[in-house]
Design a protein around this motif. Structure first.
Motif, PDB file in Angstrom:
ATOM      1  N   ASN A 121      59.142  93.043  80.482  1.00  0.00           N
ATOM      2  CA  ASN A 121      59.765  93.441  81.747  1.00  0.00           C
ATOM      3  C   ASN A 121      58.790  94.098  82.711  1.00  0.00           C
ATOM      4  O   ASN A 121      59.151  94.425  83.814  1.00  0.00           O
ATOM      5  N   GLU A 149      65.940 100.569  81.945  1.00  0.00           N
ATOM      6  CA  GLU A 149      66.522  99.375  81.336  1.00  0.00           C
ATOM      7  C   GLU A 149      66.055  99.218  79.890  1.00  0.00           C
ATOM      8  O   GLU A 149      66.834  98.899  78.993  1.00  0.00           O
ATOM      9  N   GLN A 150      64.771  99.489  79.695  1.00  0.00           N
ATOM     10  CA  GLN A 150      64.201  99.326  78.355  1.00  0.00           C
ATOM     11  C   GLN A 150      64.908 100.212  77.337  1.00  0.00           C
ATOM     12  O   GLN A 150      65.005  99.887  76.165  1.00  0.00           O
ATOM     13  N   LYS A 151      65.426 101.362  77.794  1.00  0.00           N
ATOM     14  CA  LYS A 151      66.116 102.278  76.867  1.00  0.00           C
ATOM     15  C   LYS A 151      67.633 102.204  77.045  1.00  0.00           C
ATOM     16  O   LYS A 151      68.359 103.137  76.643  1.00  0.00           O
ATOM     17  N   TRP A 158      53.093 105.952  76.485  1.00  0.00           N
ATOM     18  CA  TRP A 158      53.271 104.497  76.372  1.00  0.00           C
ATOM     19  C   TRP A 158      52.018 103.922  75.736  1.00  0.00           C
ATOM     20  O   TRP A 158      50.922 104.058  76.285  1.00  0.00           O
TER      21      TRP A 158
END
Ligand SMILES: Cc1cc2nc3c(=O)[nH]c(=O)nc-3n(C[C@H](O)[C@H](O)[C@H](O)COP(=O)(O)OP(=O)(O)OC[C@H]3O[C@@H](n4cnc5c(N)ncnc54)[C@H](O)[C@@H]3O)c2cc1C
Length: 405
Positions: A204, A308-310, A335
């Motif tokens: 993403n 969104e990733q989480k 990260w």
């Protein structure tokens, strides 16, 4: 018998031309040979066309080498302030851009013109394009075979640079000559180069190509060949992976197969008063959507990607569990990602590795076991950080050599 030159310099780039000018002005008879149709191409394309010709703060800690002490003597003898004086004497306008980086106001061509003028002042002969076919000899007499005949010299200086950008004439010739004489060469590797990723790791984020932001980035490891380093710089997301000054710097320390570490909250990371922990905990923050809260630190598009990733996109911060908050904070401040590789020699600005400094005398750049054979500039295992340090090494190593010819 043909004329014998005091020195023949192979490679008329930054280090070679500078060394030639200084030696010529010290009274030496100098010949520069280069295989390219046009000289100074790397200077011309450097610094986005404005040449970041040195750095006000250049010092040994800005260089990677198996022997970090090797640069000390040459840099002390010809520090950046000496090159600045030369620039001023030619009335070349310049400005500081960022962290001591000095650029021409007008064009990199001014640096090329300066080097040619310095060579002219020293009565240097420059021949190009010339194909060098062989180098042989011993102390006092070196023979250079070229497609234009043979030349003789008391000394030979290898200054053919590093492997980046083969399209403009980069070769490994200095490394080949070092090997021919049995000198050790540290494996060359692209540095100051964008990093690529496998799509799985990057799904993403590569949709955000073009986005740039300040980050804190860490790469390398203490026990590795060149150690580890952390930089506060701008990062650029691209279609192929990560670039921008932060990633270029990190690439020089990156170890294949190992991750790099990014704190995306660059402004907080670089010591500004914003404290993400406090902000996340504040009463005001409770009513905000997660992505809007993150957007206090980073562009909204990136904030949305992280939320969104989480699975926190569109969720009010007050509704997010402590565990999920911590996981999100961990994601954006620690990260870790494993690059698949670099974009290689085509996109690299410099070369890591080169002629092992153990083979050279740090005061003169001469091969310890071959009096009269010198290596200067990028072909030596000395690689500068981004920001004008690589040119500073070209000037300093060229100056040290010129005084010993
Ligand atoms: C895109 C780009 C941007 C850069 N920007 C900056 C910057 O802003 N600041 C900075 O400090 N550094 C910058 N660098 C790095 C800098 O250009 C180099 O570190 C520096 O030019 C090295 O000087 P050098 O004389 O060792 O090699 P070069 O300047 O590369 O010169 C080598 C010369 O040797 C010649 N040559 C090569 N092979 C042979 C052969 N077989 N026979 C004869 N001649 C040969 C070449 O034609 C060339 O003229 C940049 C590099 C790139 C690629």
């Amino acid at each position: 018998m043909s004329k014998i030159w005091d020195a023949i310099i192979i490679g008329g780039g930054a280090a070679g031309l500078f060394c030639a000018g200084v030696a010529g002005q010290l009274g030496k008879k100098v010949l520069v040979l280069d295989h390219s149709e046009v000289l100074g191409e790397k200077i011309r394309i450097s610094g986005g066309g404005r040449c970041n010709f040195t750095n006000l703060h250049s010092n040994p800690s800005n260089f990677l080498s198996l022997n970090p002490h090797f640069v000390k003597s040459a840099l002390a003898r010809y520090p950046s302030k000496e090159f600045i004086k030369l620039i001023q004497s030619y009335r070349i306008g310049y400005h500081e851009k960022h962290q001591g980086q000095l650029f021409c106001d007008d064009s990199a061509k001014q640096i090329i013109d300066l080097l040619f003028a310095e060579c002219a002042n020293g009565g240097v002969t420059i021949r190009y394009p010339v194909k060098i076919q062989s180098i042989s000899g011993k102390a006092g007499e070196w023979l250079i075979g070229t497609d234009g005949g043979q030349e003789r010299a008391k000394s030979v200086v290898m200054a053919t640079g590093g492997l980046p950008v083969p399209a403009i004439g980069a070769t490994a010739y200095s490394l080949d000559i070092a090997k021919q004489f049995g000198l050790k060469v540290i494996d060359p590797r692209p540095a100051l180069v964008p990093l690529s990723f496998t799509s799985g790791e990057f799904e993403n984020l590569n949709a955000l190509a073009g986005l740039s932001l300040p980050v804190k980035i860490a790469s390398g490891s203490k026990g590795s060949r060149y150690g580890a380093c952390t930089f506060n710089e701008d990062l650029l997301l691209t279609h192929k992976g990560l670039s921008g000054p932060a990633v270029l710097q990190a690439s020089s320390y990156w170890i294949e197969g190992e991750p790099i570490h990014i704190n995306w909250i660059g402004s907080a990371a670089s010591g500004s008063s914003i404290d993400c922990g406090e902000l996340f905990a504040s009463e005001d923050s409770r009513l905000k959507l997660t992505e809007n809260l993150l957007a206090s630190f980073m562009p909204l598009r990136l904030a949305k990607a992280f939320a969104e990733q989480k699975n926190l996109l569109g969720r009010k911060w007050a509704e997010v569990s402590k565990k999920d908050r911590q996981a999100l904070q961990e994601l954006i401040t620690h990260w870790s990602v494993k690059p698949a590789g670099t974009l290689g020699w085509k996109k690299a600005e410099v070369m890591l590795g080169g002629v092992d400094t153990k083979e050279l005398d740090g005061q003169t750049m001469m091969a310890r076991s071959y009096p009269g054979l010198y290596f200067i500039g990028e072909c030596v295992d000395v690689t500068g950080h981004l920001g004008g340090h690589n040119f500073q090494w070209a000037w300093a190593s060229g100056f040290a050599c010129a005084h010993s010819l």
